[in-house]
Design a protein around this motif. Structure first.
Motif, PDB file in Angstrom:
ATOM      1  N   VAL A   1     -23.009  11.896  14.437  1.00 52.84           N
ATOM      2  CA  VAL A   1     -22.108  13.142  14.638  1.00 52.84           C
ATOM      3  C   VAL A   1     -21.251  12.813  15.948  1.00 52.84           C
TER       4      VAL A   1
ATOM      5  N   LEU B   1     -19.208   9.793  15.566  1.00 52.86           N
ATOM      6  CA  LEU B   1     -17.958   9.905  14.780  1.00 52.86           C
ATOM      7  C   LEU B   1     -17.119  10.806  15.603  1.00 52.86           C
ATOM      8  N   GLY B   2     -17.483  11.938  16.128  1.00 53.99           N
ATOM      9  CA  GLY B   2     -16.348  12.917  16.831  1.00 53.99           C
ATOM     10  C   GLY B   2     -15.501  12.099  17.768  1.00 53.99           C
TER      11      GLY B   2
ATOM     12  N   ALA C   1     -15.115   9.060  18.343  1.00 52.27           N
ATOM     13  CA  ALA C   1     -14.415   8.055  17.698  1.00 52.27           C
ATOM     14  C   ALA C   1     -13.058   8.454  17.234  1.00 52.27           C
TER      15      ALA C   1
END
Lengths: 285, 303
Positions: free
Chosen positions: A129, A132-133, A135
């Motif tokens: 998580v 992804l955040g 990125a």
């Protein structure tokens, strides 16, 4: 065996264990020790394998794969990346974590619980998580021609999302143990806040700072999910390279990589232990 | 701190006033690096991710700005995704239950053993925590397959006649996952057990209780909150760990973490990956709040 059991039942703590329970506890001990040691021992053995394939039994032993690792520009480069990122993470996480913990311990702060939660929350988030955040938020950002995405700096900060709360948590507990009368005395003698902090507080919690810094280092060195999302070919860390190689083909070179990573971690632990023992001697004297 | 303000308060020169302002701003200055990290690199990304999860997705593009709940609907209706949520929950539940049982027994063992064993056991329990997840995966990766150590050990001991492979089975994924979560559970439970007076156990034994009764009537009630906290912690950790189950388990073992990674890196579908992450975040938050309420109750008990 019966005599042993009698003897044990007389001793403190074991007073309630009959022979059957003792057997169960021995069996369980063997199980746990075996369970924890299996992957470690297997890796260690495999790293000294001479063959090109991962296969038991091992017929010839050699240091071939260690030479191979050191000769591979890709792997040594990845190891260097890992070390740079880990050192950067240690600096960022330790500085920010220690300062915040000192503020929390020393000063009255409005919304203390809320701020505590904000600082601690990233520690409980899965790496997937967080990766992804970060990125999504910093994917296309370009500062003065410096591509943030894929850079080591962004990865250091991303790793700090785990390392900083950990440092903060450890240091908050450590700061609570210091004698506040010493700090007050320093203020009364005219010490400025910064001077007091560096000359009185930091030396008395040096063990805590060293340990939390090394934990930050270890976290960053071992982490690979965020690193997988946030690095490119040039900045990938050793665990990322291991993960990608494992997906294509596993060779004993990966075992060597794992051993080298583990050695770096245990070197850190040794530093903590040595430091701790030295501190103990100092206070004893 | 109060002493400082009090001594300076009566003479409010400009210098003293400045000093007081510095005093007021100082904690914020000290906290600013930490707050920058958690707000700019955690808070804002989380909000952007929430926004991203409502964006449209188009082939060849990472995302198209828009506002749709399609991805959430997709997650809750498409069989493959619903299955992933169930698989994750089921695997995490089974793994954290096993972790809890092994962790509890291990913590109890360390607690009851004489002190000289303690350091060795704690060092042992630290191992899975200090070794990179990738090294752990690789270790089991060499243990389970047909040419691995397990198969070799069993055949050469004469227990099996044919080589076996447990690699890429749910069992391998489960073993790996328990290995990763075990240290968290162990250390939480050990710290709880350390707070209990061992003489209670002896007293119970002296009063004629059998070990099992002592465990059920004395130890279990005393450690109940610790058990729940340790379980919740393992559950969170197992849910977020995606590499271990996906590398050791069968190809069809799709966990939420695996799908996030697949949608993000493989399919470049950022909105869907974000929607999946949001579900994971909510699940973690729920478990955390549950843990916090337990902790609060425990402290109020003792107060």
């Amino acid at each position: 065996m019966p005599e042993l059991a009698v003897e044990r039942s007389g001793s403190r703590g074991g007073g309630f264990q009959p022979a059957f329970l003792k057997a169960v506890s021995i069996a369980f001990t063997i199980f746990v020790v075996g369970y924890i040691l299996i992957p470690i021992v297997v890796t260690l053995i495999m790293s000294f394998n001479d063959a090109n394939m991962i296969r038991f039994p091992i017929n010839t032993w050699s240091l071939k794969w260690y030479r191979d690792f050191l000769g591979s520009a890709q792997f040594t480069g990845a190891l260097l990346n890992s070390l740079i990122v880990a050192i950067g993470t240690t600096i960022i996480a330790t500085t920010s974590g220690v300062l915040a913990a000192w503020a929390f311990e020393r000063y009255p702060i409005p919304f203390k619980n809320g701020l505590y939660l904000i600082i601690m929350l990233p520690l409980f988030m899965p790496g997937v998580v967080l990766g992804l955040g970060v990125a999504i938020a910093f994917g296309g950002i370009n500062i003065f021609g410096f591509q943030l995405y894929g850079s080591r700096l962004l990865l250091m900060i991303a790793h700090s999302l785990w390392a900083m709360p950990l440092v903060f948590m450890l240091m908050e507990a450590t700061f609570r143990t210091i004698d506040h009368r010493i700090v007050e005395a320093s203020y009364d003698l005219g010490g400025k806040p910064l001077q007091t902090f560096f000359e009185i507080v930091v030396p008395s919690v040096s063990t805590g700072i060293i340990s939390s810094a090394l934990f930050a280092f270890v976290i960053s060195l071992n982490e690979f999910v965020m690193a997988l999302f946030l690095t490119d070919r040039d900045t990938q860390t050793l665990p990322v390279l291991m993960w990608l190689s494992l997906r294509s083909a596993g060779t004993p070179r990966l075992a060597v990589s794992a051993v080298i990573l583990a050695c770096a971690v245990f070197a850190c632990l040794t530093v903590i232990m040595v430091w701790y023992i030295r501190q103990l001697r100092k206070t004893a004297r | 701190m109060t002493a400082v303000t009090e001594t300076h308060a009566p003479v409010l020169t400009t210098e003293a006033r400045r000093a007081r302002r510095v005093e007021r701003l100082l904690p914020w200055a000290l906290m600013s690096p930490a707050l920058v990290i958690s707000i700019i690199f955690f808070g804002i990304p989380m909000l952007l991710m929430l926004r991203m999860s409502f964006n449209e997705h188009a082939p060849q593009r990472l995302y198209v700005p828009g506002f749709t709940a399609r991805h959430y609907v997709q997650l809750l209706t498409e069989e493959r995704f619903v299955n992933a949520v169930w698989t994750t929950m089921k695997l995490s539940l089974v793994a954290s239950l096993a972790t809890l049982i092994i962790g509890y027994a291990f913590a109890m063992l360390v607690w009851l053993k004489p002190a000289r064993w303690r350091l060795a056991f704690i060092g042992l329990a630290l191992c899975p925590l200090l070794i990179s997840e990738i090294s752990i995966i690789f270790g089991w990766w060499m243990f389970f397959p047909k040419n691995g150590l397990l198969s070799y050990a069993l055949t050469s001991a004469g227990i099996l006649s044919d080589k076996i492979s447990l690699m890429y089975t749910e069992f391998a994924a489960f073993v790996g996952l328990v290995y990763v979560t075990l240290p968290f559970c162990f250390f939480i439970l050990l710290s709880i057990l350390d707070g209990i007076d061992k003489r209670l156990i002896e007293a119970s034994g002296d009063l004629g209780a059998k070990p099992l009764t002592t465990f059920r009537e004395v130890l279990l009630p005393l450690t109940w909150t610790g058990i729940l906290v340790a379980f919740a912690q393992s559950f969170i950790w197992a849910m977020g760990t995606y590499a271990t189950p996906s590398a050791l388990g069968p190809d069809t073992l799709w966990t939420m973490g695996y799908l996030i990674q697949e949608q993000m890196l493989g399919k470049s579908n950022w909105p869907l990956a974000s929607a999946f992450s949001m579900i994971l975040v909510v699940a973690v938050a729920v478990v955390m709040m549950f843990t916090r309420s337990l902790n609060a109750r425990r402290t109020s008990f003792h107060a």
